[in-house]
Scaffold this motif. Sequence first.
Motif, PDB file in Angstrom:
ATOM      1  N   PHE A 102      43.470 -28.862  17.620  1.00 42.39           N
ATOM      2  CA  PHE A 102      42.357 -29.659  17.108  1.00 42.39           C
ATOM      3  C   PHE A 102      42.137 -30.893  17.983  1.00 42.39           C
ATOM      4  CE2 PHE A 102      39.296 -31.334  14.331  1.00 42.39           C
ATOM      5  CZ  PHE A 102      39.026 -30.412  13.322  1.00 42.39           C
ATOM      6  N   ALA A 150      39.239 -23.174   9.629  1.00 44.00           N
ATOM      7  CA  ALA A 150      40.485 -22.734   9.021  1.00 44.00           C
ATOM      8  C   ALA A 150      40.161 -21.538   8.145  1.00 44.00           C
ATOM      9  CB  ALA A 150      41.101 -23.846   8.180  1.00 44.00           C
ATOM     10  N   TYR A 193      47.988 -26.490  14.856  1.00 45.25           N
ATOM     11  CA  TYR A 193      46.804 -27.202  14.373  1.00 45.25           C
ATOM     12  C   TYR A 193      46.569 -28.514  15.126  1.00 45.25           C
ATOM     13  CZ  TYR A 193      44.125 -30.408  11.448  1.00 45.25           C
ATOM     14  OH  TYR A 193      43.222 -31.356  11.014  1.00 45.25           O
ATOM     15  N   HIS A 194      47.547 -29.401  15.154  1.00 51.04           N
ATOM     16  CA  HIS A 194      47.333 -30.731  15.738  1.00 51.04           C
ATOM     17  C   HIS A 194      47.005 -30.647  17.228  1.00 51.04           C
ATOM     18  CE1 HIS A 194      48.060 -33.694  12.572  1.00 51.04           C
ATOM     19  NE2 HIS A 194      48.893 -32.793  12.048  1.00 51.04           N
ATOM     20  N   MET A 215      48.547 -21.854  12.430  1.00 49.76           N
ATOM     21  CA  MET A 215      48.349 -23.215  11.941  1.00 49.76           C
ATOM     22  C   MET A 215      49.424 -24.177  12.441  1.00 49.76           C
ATOM     23  SD  MET A 215      45.912 -24.732  10.483  1.00 49.76           S
ATOM     24  CE  MET A 215      44.962 -23.494   9.589  1.00 49.76           C
ATOM     25  N   GLU A 261      43.656 -32.750   8.036  1.00 50.27           N
ATOM     26  CA  GLU A 261      44.806 -31.841   7.955  1.00 50.27           C
ATOM     27  C   GLU A 261      44.889 -31.130   6.608  1.00 50.27           C
ATOM     28  OE1 GLU A 261      49.601 -31.738   8.906  1.00 50.27           O
ATOM     29  OE2 GLU A 261      48.534 -33.661   8.913  1.00 50.27           O
ATOM     30  N   CYS A 303      44.879 -19.486   9.646  1.00 52.37           N
ATOM     31  CA  CYS A 303      44.925 -19.785  11.069  1.00 52.37           C
ATOM     32  C   CYS A 303      43.787 -20.730  11.430  1.00 52.37           C
ATOM     33  CB  CYS A 303      44.832 -18.509  11.896  1.00 52.37           C
ATOM     34  SG  CYS A 303      43.220 -17.689  11.772  1.00 52.37           S
ATOM     35  N   LEU A 304      43.818 -21.234  12.644  1.00 53.01           N
ATOM     36  CA  LEU A 304      42.764 -22.102  13.153  1.00 53.01           C
ATOM     37  C   LEU A 304      41.969 -21.313  14.180  1.00 53.01           C
ATOM     38  CD1 LEU A 304      41.483 -24.942  13.298  1.00 53.01           C
ATOM     39  CD2 LEU A 304      43.074 -25.460  15.155  1.00 53.01           C
ATOM     40  N   PHE A 361      42.291 -28.413   6.226  1.00 54.35           N
ATOM     41  CA  PHE A 361      42.458 -27.235   7.077  1.00 54.35           C
ATOM     42  C   PHE A 361      43.715 -26.430   6.765  1.00 54.35           C
ATOM     43  CE2 PHE A 361      38.942 -28.686   9.465  1.00 54.35           C
ATOM     44  CZ  PHE A 361      38.561 -27.667  10.327  1.00 54.35           C
ATOM     45  N   THR A 362      44.672 -27.008   6.102  1.00 55.09           N
ATOM     46  CA  THR A 362      45.963 -26.322   5.955  1.00 55.09           C
ATOM     47  C   THR A 362      46.294 -25.900   4.536  1.00 55.09           C
ATOM     48  OG1 THR A 362      47.145 -28.434   5.723  1.00 55.09           O
ATOM     49  CG2 THR A 362      46.898 -27.538   7.959  1.00 55.09           C
TER      50      THR A 362
END
Length: 462
Positions: free
Chosen positions: A221, A241, A217-218, A214, A327, A251-252, A330-331
């Motif tokens: 994504f 996610a 992530y940014h 994660m 965000e 995790c992504l 997903f987190t």
Amino acid sequence: MHITWRDLAELAAYEDARVGRVFNHRRPRRYPRAVVKATSVEDIIAAVKLAKEQNCRVAVRSGGHSWAAWSVRDDSILIDLGNFKSWTVDAENRRAQVTPSVTGRELNGMLTTEHGLMFPGGHCPDVGLGGFLLQGGMGWNCRGWGWACERVKAVDVVTAEGEALHCNQEENQELYWAARGAGPGFPAIVTKYHLDLIKYPKDGFRSSGYLYPMSKYHEAFSWIVSITPEYDQDTEIVAVAQYVDGREEPCLFILFVTLKHTVEEAQTALAPAHESRPEGTFHEWVCQEDSLANQYIAQAKANPDGHRYAVDNAYINNDADLPKVLEEAFTTLPHRKAFTLWYAMNPCSRRELSDMALSVQSDHYLALYAVWEDEKDDTRCQGWVKGVMQRVQRHSVGAYLGDSDFQERQTRYWSESNGAQLREIRRKWDPTGRICGYLDKGDVSGVKGLANVHEWEAAPQL
């Protein structure tokens, strides 16, 4: 037909008839007057007439996969279609006639093996075609192939008065229009779908998957959002996610499923993603042989039976800062079995829709799935879904009926004109509200239906 009356049956038998086929184990405290297990159109007609004699409403269950258990309504006659399963296939013309309780896995299991065909039904294997298609049908590769309900060429129905009708573009056109996107507010009971099929892409059914921590992530994504608009249109693209075995943090997972007819075509379709992906995966695979059967297994694992669910969704504005807006969703998963899903809808979302009730979409589909087993986790898991959606929804244009709970939140499900047209059709074909319709808070929507407005627009800013 077999009838289980609440006042006459043993409790265990009644409870099995009431909720035995409800997928979500967060069981509703709503109690039908009777449950009719129909096995034919004649049974359905008889059940509607019984409800009329009893002066009560009718509810319908096809697959039982509705998260909010829309079929379970107080003091209603529940028509359970679970034993009403049949299909016929015209392979030469790629057409099928299918009853509503048939699931995507059942239909495609037969079509792929016997005819080399498929229908883009629901991803979850046990979703019945009835509710799935009434809600629009966000099926396999919706971004490239369009909505599943656009492949519905006709429907057979039983009306609120107990009349059997055939509906298509030429006859009973209003009901045909409404059957593609009205959801549980459809003012009749579908008894058969007439479907357009497609060739099953057996040889080129391949997937690539990328698992990122994660902390990426940014970057990851932003990458997937940037490449989607121009990406191969036979490829389904999703970001999830989730927790995986052996890791403490979520995790992504980014998945590409391409549905081509040759291995070479699949390799060509999946290569740009692999070549442009950000570094930092802890596991990945590239152009791996896949199939609908394998995908159904994975979907069943992600959506296990015997669990409690709270679900919500939104179509996010096309111009939103997606990684930032999503965000939290997903987190901050509330449970190891929970997951958040982003589903790419472009280019389907940029095309003119067919003339049908379905009328709200965007490039970005978000769905929150809280999944747990113990009732003591209800408040935490439900609260996570509600809290995240309160902050996300102001960046949305509406929601998909299939992953909605009208008791929890109101938003847009249709364009203004389509919503108004649907209300008129409902009043015309079911003026007394014989068919239960939309289950809002208190179950009071009746003939008037849903407000079809964002509830947060009139609320103070958070």
